[in-house]
Scaffold this motif. Structure first.
Motif, PDB file in Angstrom:
ATOM      1  N   THR A  21      51.424  41.230  31.452  1.00  0.00           N
ATOM      2  CA  THR A  21      52.599  41.463  32.278  1.00  0.00           C
ATOM      3  C   THR A  21      52.711  40.305  33.263  1.00  0.00           C
ATOM      4  O   THR A  21      51.814  40.099  34.080  1.00  0.00           O
ATOM      5  N   VAL A  22      53.817  39.566  33.173  1.00  0.00           N
ATOM      6  CA  VAL A  22      54.063  38.438  34.078  1.00  0.00           C
ATOM      7  C   VAL A  22      55.476  38.602  34.634  1.00  0.00           C
ATOM      8  O   VAL A  22      56.448  38.575  33.879  1.00  0.00           O
ATOM      9  N   THR A  23      55.576  38.802  35.947  1.00  0.00           N
ATOM     10  CA  THR A  23      56.884  38.934  36.591  1.00  0.00           C
ATOM     11  C   THR A  23      57.116  37.865  37.654  1.00  0.00           C
ATOM     12  O   THR A  23      58.187  37.829  38.241  1.00  0.00           O
ATOM     13  N   ILE A  24      56.152  37.022  37.880  1.00  0.00           N
ATOM     14  CA  ILE A  24      56.278  35.988  38.911  1.00  0.00           C
ATOM     15  C   ILE A  24      57.014  34.777  38.331  1.00  0.00           C
ATOM     16  O   ILE A  24      56.975  34.531  37.125  1.00  0.00           O
ATOM     17  N   ARG A 148      44.567  44.845  30.234  1.00  0.00           N
ATOM     18  CA  ARG A 148      45.790  44.167  30.663  1.00  0.00           C
ATOM     19  C   ARG A 148      45.448  42.931  31.470  1.00  0.00           C
ATOM     20  O   ARG A 148      44.457  42.913  32.203  1.00  0.00           O
ATOM     21  N   ILE A 150      47.509  40.826  34.324  1.00  0.00           N
ATOM     22  CA  ILE A 150      48.684  41.064  35.159  1.00  0.00           C
ATOM     23  C   ILE A 150      48.891  39.910  36.129  1.00  0.00           C
ATOM     24  O   ILE A 150      47.977  39.530  36.854  1.00  0.00           O
ATOM     25  N   GLU A 152      51.768  39.645  38.747  1.00  0.00           N
ATOM     26  CA  GLU A 152      52.966  40.264  39.295  1.00  0.00           C
ATOM     27  C   GLU A 152      53.176  39.990  40.782  1.00  0.00           C
ATOM     28  O   GLU A 152      54.170  40.417  41.337  1.00  0.00           O
ATOM     29  N   ARG A 153      52.231  39.310  41.411  1.00  0.00           N
ATOM     30  CA  ARG A 153      52.346  39.158  42.861  1.00  0.00           C
ATOM     31  C   ARG A 153      52.079  37.719  43.289  1.00  0.00           C
ATOM     32  O   ARG A 153      51.135  37.093  42.821  1.00  0.00           O
ATOM     33  N   THR A 154      52.927  37.258  44.208  1.00  0.00           N
ATOM     34  CA  THR A 154      52.742  35.946  44.820  1.00  0.00           C
ATOM     35  C   THR A 154      52.266  36.170  46.253  1.00  0.00           C
ATOM     36  O   THR A 154      52.790  37.035  46.954  1.00  0.00           O
TER      37      THR A 154
END
Length: 186
Positions: A21-24, A148, A150, A152-154
Motif C-alpha cells: 500500500t503506497v499513498t504518499i 504488508r 505500507i 502511507e505517511r510523510t
C-alpha cells in the motif's frame, strides 16, 4: 523504472502473499524510514515493494558487504557503502546532507534500528539529514503479521530530535516485523 520490472516485482510479492500500500507522493527527494527491521528479507521486500509501484530508492549498507561480486550488484541497485570502523572521521550525516543538496533526485531507504537484532536505541542520523537537507521522511512499515508493506505517511522534522524520534516510534509501535521478537519501538 521499467514497467516490466514493476510487473515482475508485483507478481513476486503476490506469489509470496505480500500486499503493498503506497499513498504518499513520489517525491524527488526523500528519506524512506523503514521499520521494523528484523530480517534480511526486509531488504528484498522493501526493494520489491518500492519497485512494484514504479519507484527507485537507494539504500545504506555496511561497507563489508560491498565485496566482489556483491559490491557491483549492490551499487547497481543504488547501494551506498557505510564505513563502520571505530575512530573513523567519516561523517555519514554530513556526506548524505551534501548529497541531498547537490542531487536533483535522491530517495534513500534507511533502517533507523541499524540492526536486525532487538534494540530500543534507534539511530537519529536520518532525522538530522532530513532536517538539514530539508527533505521529507516517508514512514515505511514492514507489517510481518499481516504480510504488508505500507508507505502511507510523510513526516516532516521539527528539529527536536527526541520529540521527532518519539513520534516516529509511536507510529511504528503497532507493527511487528517478520521476526516480531526482534522489534521494539520503546
Amino acid at each position: 523504472m521499467g514497467k516490466c520490472l514493476s510487473s515482475i516485482s508485483r507478481m513476486l510479492l503476490k506469489t509470496f502473499g505480500w500486499e503493498v500500500t503506497v499513498t504518499i507522493p513520489d517525491y524527488p527527494k526523500s528519506i524512506i524510514c523503514v521499520a521494523p527491521h528484523t530480517s534480511n528479507w526486509d531488504f528484498i521486500l522493501g526493494e520489491l515493494a518500492y519497485t512494484s509501484v514504479g519507484r527507485k530508492a537507494g539504500f545504506l549498507m555496511k561497507d563489508t558487504w560491498f565485496f566482489f561480486p556483491l559490491g557491483a550488484m549492490f551499487r547497481a541497485l543504488g547501494g551506498i557503502p557505510v564505513p563502520r570502523r571505530k575512530g573513523s572521521k567519516f561523517s555519514l550525516v554530513e556526506y548524505l546532507t551534501e548529497k541531498y543538496r547537490t542531487s536533483e533526485v535522491l530517495n534513500l531507504a534507511i533502517t533507523p534500528e541499524g540492526t536486525r537484532s532487538l534494540t530500543t536505541q534507534w539511530h537519529s542520523g536520518f532525522l538530522r539529514i532530513a532536517h538539514e537537507a530539508g527533505v521529507p521522511i516517508i514512514l515505511g512499515a514492514i507489517d510481518g503479521e499481516h504480510r504488508r508493506v505500507i508507505l502511507e505517511r510523510t513526516f516532516t522534522t521539527t528539529g527536536d530530535i527526541e520529540a521527532d524520534m518519539r513520534a516516529i516510534k509511536d507510529y511504528y509501535r503497532p507493527f511487528s516485523g517478520i521476526r516480531p521478537g526482534k522489534f521494539s519501538a520503546e
